[in-house]
Design an enzyme around this catalytic site. Structure first.
Site, short mmCIF file in Angstrom:
data_model
loop_
_atom_site.label_atom_id
_atom_site.label_comp_id
_atom_site.label_asym_id
_atom_site.label_seq_id
_atom_site.Cartn_x
_atom_site.Cartn_y
_atom_site.Cartn_z
CD GLU A 112 6.24 -1.23 16.55
OE1 GLU A 112 5.69 -0.30 17.17
OE2 GLU A 112 5.91 -2.42 16.67
CD GLU B 143 8.36 -4.88 19.62
OE1 GLU B 143 7.16 -4.64 19.86
OE2 GLU B 143 9.22 -4.00 19.58
#
Ligand code: GBH
Length: 452
Positions: A172, A354
């Site tokens: 991220e 995720e």
């Protein structure tokens, strides 16, 4: 949409990767043991007012000492993969220069422990814990960081090698650049748009250089990166809201997808930033575009955008379920995200690296009845399977997270685990969601159809 008349969707493939995910700073603890250097999160947590309750990752889930039992736990869930991150300051305490053997030893034991239990390690090289010594030199805003990172990647690879089947460079990068350097809600807590754009640029270069460096080792491991991606919806059909949604999509999703898959930043966002754009060599961004074996997708919610801004909660529609973070529960978003993504950036392989949710879990009589999380997993897996059936080549799914852990600026107040952690005793307790996930995965292996 699959209606009641349509043919049933077949079960997940037999070779599907089923895992759980964690990250180093969120679970390891042992922050000052065995030669680990300080990271920007050690510093940030000690800055008053930054993390809820002044909590830190000093102890966290004490995974650094309890790793073997934690791996037993994952194995007991019948999973075949575990995604974790390597702490750069454990391996190279000052960020560059001398390597800390004890730090590498830890990950060496961990990888062997995962393999010994019949599971595959999926390693993320950077999940937000930059060595403080590098931040003191500007961190991601210093152009040299691309070389520091590539060197660190080689150091990790030099020890773990091809025992690791899958390496991701970054987790991220939007969070690092935007939350860390623009809004300042993550370490290092800088609040400057230009610095943040510079950081995002250097992260792209670092990704490209690290992938190049690893390829030169003739690795047989698969290489990729992990992005937080969102379906973006305009709050109304007003053209101003729709334009704001397109811009938000460019700033949040495509700012990270386009460099990696096309070697450029999206022009809509570049034009929007205008004078705030740092003086960067956009041609050099081409190095970010390296052939990748997979893209990791972290999916949590959609972004609702109006001309007044971006929200993760959505309009107050009655019946919309929300997590303890206030996030809208929106399983269909995973289907939409994946099918749109694969249309625009066809990648040969995706992982859901995720997906998960925080809820206010209570232990009652030794049980954690987290039916909201069970529902969350069930509905998201159903939408995932539907996206695969529509042609998106997803090879695996990692639930976030194995266990409750340090949720960044929220400290330990938000519990994302499928395993409950008692932070006084460090006792782990399977929540109902962990048992459900175990049974689902086990049932899938017996090729039962997916319930919708
Ligand atoms: C993931 O980020 C992370 O990879 C993982 O480490 C994290 O534990 C997990 O999600 C759950 O949050 O409200 O401004 O303080 C997903 C993106 C990053 C969204 C942190 C929410 C809080 C930012 N998230 N964020 S803020």
């Amino acid at each position: 949409h699959t209606g009641p008349q349509s043919a049933p969707i077949p079960p997940f493939p037999a070779d599907f990767t089923w895992g759980v995910a964690t990250s180093a700073y969120q679970i390891e603890g042992a922050a000052f043991e065995d030669g680990r250097g300080p990271s920007i999160w050690d510093t940030y947590c000690r800055t008053p007012g930054k993390v809820l309750g002044g909590e830190t990752g000093d102890v966290a889930c004490d995974h650094y000492h309890r790793w073997a039992a934690d791996l037993d736990l994952i194995q007991s869930l019948n999973l075949n993969a575990y995604r974790f991150s390597v702490a750069w300051p454990r391996v190279v305490p000052q960020g560059r220069g001398p390597v800390n053997k004890a730090g590498l030893d830890f990950y060496d034991r961990l990888v062997d422990g995962i393999l010994a239990r019949g599971m595959q390690p999926h390693v993320t090289l950077y999940h937000w814990d930059l060595p403080q010594a590098l931040q003191d030199q500007g961190g991601w805003a210093n152009p040299d960081v691309q070389h520091w990172f590539a060197e660190y990647a080689l150091t990790v690879y030099g020890r773990l090698g091809d025992r690791v089947a899958s390496y991701a460079t970054f987790n991220e990068p939007w969070c690092t650049a935007e939350l860390g350097y623009h809004v300042g809600r993550h370490a290092p807590g800088i609040q400057d748009l230009r610095t943040s754009l510079l950081a995002s640029y250097h992260i792209q270069l670092a990704h490209g250089r690290a992938v190049q460096a690893l390829r030169e080792q003739n690795t047989t491991a698969e290489l990729g990166t992990v992005l937080n991606l969102y379906p973006v919806d305009a709050a109304s059909d007003d053209p101003e809201d729709e334009a704001a949604a397109r811009l938000a999509d460019a700033k949040i999703n495509r700012w990270y997808l386009d460099p990696v898959f096309r070697g450029v930043f999206p022009s809509l966002a570049v034009e929007h930033y205008g004078a705030a754009m740092p003086d960067v060599d956009l041609a050099a961004l081409a190095v970010a575009r390296q052939p990748l074996d997979f893209l990791g997708v972290n999916y949590y919610f959609r972004q609702w955008v109006s001309r007044d801004g971006v929200s993760r909660a959505g309009p107050p529609t009655p019946g919309t379920e929300r997590t303890a973070m206030g996030w809208e529960v929106y399983p269909e978003g995973l289907y939409r995200l994946l099918t749109d993504l694969h249309r625009d950036y066809p990648v040969k392989k995706y992982y859901i690296t995720e997906n998960g949710a925080a809820f206010d879990d209570q232990i009652v009589g030794g049980e954690v009845r987290d039916e909201a999380r069970v529902r969350y997993l069930r509905t998201h897996l159903s939408e995932l399977r539907r996206a695969m059936h529509a042609g998106v080549p997803v090879a695996g799914y990692f639930a976030w997270s194995l266990m409750d852990n340090f949720e960044w600026a929220f400290g330990y107040s938000k519990r994302f685990g499928i395993v409950h952690v008692d932070y006084d005793t460090q006792q782990r307790t399977l929540k109902d969601s962990a048992k459900w996930y175990r049974d689902f995965v086990t049932g899938r292996r017996a090729a039962r159809p997916v319930a919708r």
